[in-house]
Design a protein around this motif. Structure first.
Motif, PDB file in Angstrom:
ATOM      1  N   ALA A  53      49.976  95.971 109.167  1.00 43.37           N
ATOM      2  CA  ALA A  53      50.845  94.838 108.800  1.00 43.37           C
ATOM      3  C   ALA A  53      52.059  95.289 107.984  1.00 43.37           C
ATOM      4  N   SER A  99      56.746  92.421 104.152  1.00 42.66           N
ATOM      5  CA  SER A  99      57.297  93.444 105.052  1.00 42.66           C
ATOM      6  C   SER A  99      58.495  92.905 105.836  1.00 42.66           C
ATOM      7  N   LYS A 100      58.417  91.644 106.221  1.00 41.35           N
ATOM      8  CA  LYS A 100      59.507  91.015 106.994  1.00 41.35           C
ATOM      9  C   LYS A 100      60.806  90.983 106.210  1.00 41.35           C
ATOM     10  N   ARG A 137      52.274  91.302 105.505  1.00 41.25           N
ATOM     11  CA  ARG A 137      53.131  90.977 106.663  1.00 41.25           C
ATOM     12  C   ARG A 137      54.348  90.171 106.196  1.00 41.25           C
ATOM     13  N   GLU A 172      46.417  91.093 103.837  1.00 42.00           N
ATOM     14  CA  GLU A 172      47.144  91.332 105.092  1.00 42.00           C
ATOM     15  C   GLU A 172      48.260  90.299 105.326  1.00 42.00           C
TER      16      GLU A 172
END
Ligand SMILES: NC(=O)C1=CN([C@@H]2O[C@H](COP(=O)(O)OP(=O)(O)OC[C@H]3O[C@@H](n4cnc5c(N)ncnc54)[C@H](O)[C@@H]3O)[C@@H](O)[C@H]2O)C=CC1
Ligand SMILES: Nc1nc(=O)c2c([nH]1)NC[C@@H]1CN(c3ccc(C(=O)N[C@@H](CCC(=O)O)C(=O)O)cc3)CN21
Length: 294
Positions: free
Chosen positions: A167, A132-133, A129, A125
């Motif tokens: 996430a 993904s940013k 995250r 996770e």
């Protein structure tokens, strides 16, 4: 192309998983394997990360880049985080961007034997995250129809999976399983939790007895009695074991396709001959599914 978009275009998505050879001298053999797998027209090929969690001498980017450049097939580069610092993850992500690779399977990774972990990312996770940013990648994640081997119970595992999806996961690949009933139960549970991203079924054709032992210790999945009997009966006959393993995998795949599975991910682990044999046996079935979507 983003793998999440391949799922929008066709069903079932078919992919293969390979691993970088442990020895530098074996690098040529992986290129031959890729050439043979490419002839089977997979939608993507995934490349595992490091040998048992080690990021040293990592060939994942190099091999993924080769798949894209030479065959125009989408690579899915695995990336594990339990043993990596943010700096190391950034380094790899930059290499992926430089090599035009836009799909990552974000994993926590197996806990290394020496338990020497860095604690900058504790779970998949956290990595999801983080990636993904950057807004550069389509992100896949692993999921566990029988529950993860370390999870206290299945519902807690699902709770964490939900967090992992929120996430920034775009698609899921299941841990390998040998009994489709686990997959169907799991798919129903995801639906009930409103997890609607594509779910690809992970199937591993097992063709020798040693592999069975390895898988049980690594993944903790259930091996049906019927399959153990076959392995025991033919353990000294290589050809018979291959026949049995391929037939067993095909049987699982045909059943999954009948129920409208989003995709099949074949854990062929560099055994291109086995991949070829499976595709040969079910070519017409794979075609029917593609046509239905047109
Ligand atoms: N293709 C591949 O290479 C695959 C590798 N794996 C392996 O499976 C293992 C697990 O990887 P992932 O699924 O990426 O790990 P993960 O981080 O999603 O889950 C690992 C364990 O931690 C628990 N967990 C997850 N998030 C948590 C949180 N926020 N707080 C507390 N507990 C949490 C989960 O229930 C699970 O038991 C690794 O060993 C990985 O290498 C699994 C499937 C495919
Ligand atoms: N916990 C876990 N870790 C993983 O790395 C992992 C999973 N699960 N599940 C999905 C795939 C399956 N993986 C596998 C499955 C089998 C072998 C295997 O049979 N290895 C043999 C032969 C390798 C070779 O041919 O050189 C071995 O003896 O290591 C390896 C990785 C990697 N992935």
């Amino acid at each position: 192309m983003y793998i999440k978009d391949i799922f929008k275009e066709k069903k079932p998505v078919i992919s293969f998983e390979i691993f970088p050879p442990k020895k530098e001298s074996n690098i040529k053999t992986i290129y031959k394997t890729i050439d043979e797998l490419a002839q089977l027209n997979p939608d993507y090929i995934s490349v595992t990360y490091g040998a048992s969690g080690s990021i040293k001498n990592n060939k994942t980017v190099e091999i993924s880049s080769f798949i894209k450049r030479e065959y125009k097939i989408e690579p899915l580069s695995h990336l594990t985080c339990i043993n990596s610092s943010k700096k190391e993850i950034d380094e790899i992500l930059n290499q992926l961007i430089e090599n035009n690779i836009s799909n990552v399977l974000a994993l926590r990774g197996d806990i290394p034997n020496d338990k020497n972990i860095k604690k900058e990312f504790n779970y998949a996770e956290d990595l999801i995250r983080y990636i993904s940013k950057k807004k550069k990648f389509s992100i896949g994640a692993a999921c566990y129809p029988e529950g993860h081997i370390e999870a206290r119970n299945k519902s807690l595992d699902l709770y964490y999976l939900n967090k992992k999806v929120n996430a920034g996961t775009d698609f899921l690949i299941t841990q390998l399983f040998f009994d489709n009933k686990y997959f169907y139960d799991f798919r129903e549970k995801l639906k009930n939790r409103n997890i609607n991203i594509p779910l690809q079924a992970g199937i591993m054709p097992v063709v020798n007895k040693k592999q069975v032992e390895k898988i049980v210790s690594m993944c903790g999945v259930n091996i049906p009695e019927k399959f153990i009997k076959i392995m025991n009966k033919y353990e000294n006959n290589k050809e018979a074991l291959i026949d049995a393993g391929v037939t067993y995998a095909c049987d699982q795949i045909i059943d999954l396709l009948t129920t409208g599975v989003d995709g099949i991910h074949l854990y062929v682990m560099n055994k291109s001959k086995i991949a070829k044999e499976i595709v040969k046996r079910i070519t017409s079935i794979l075609k029917i599914n593609i046509k239905m979507e047109e």
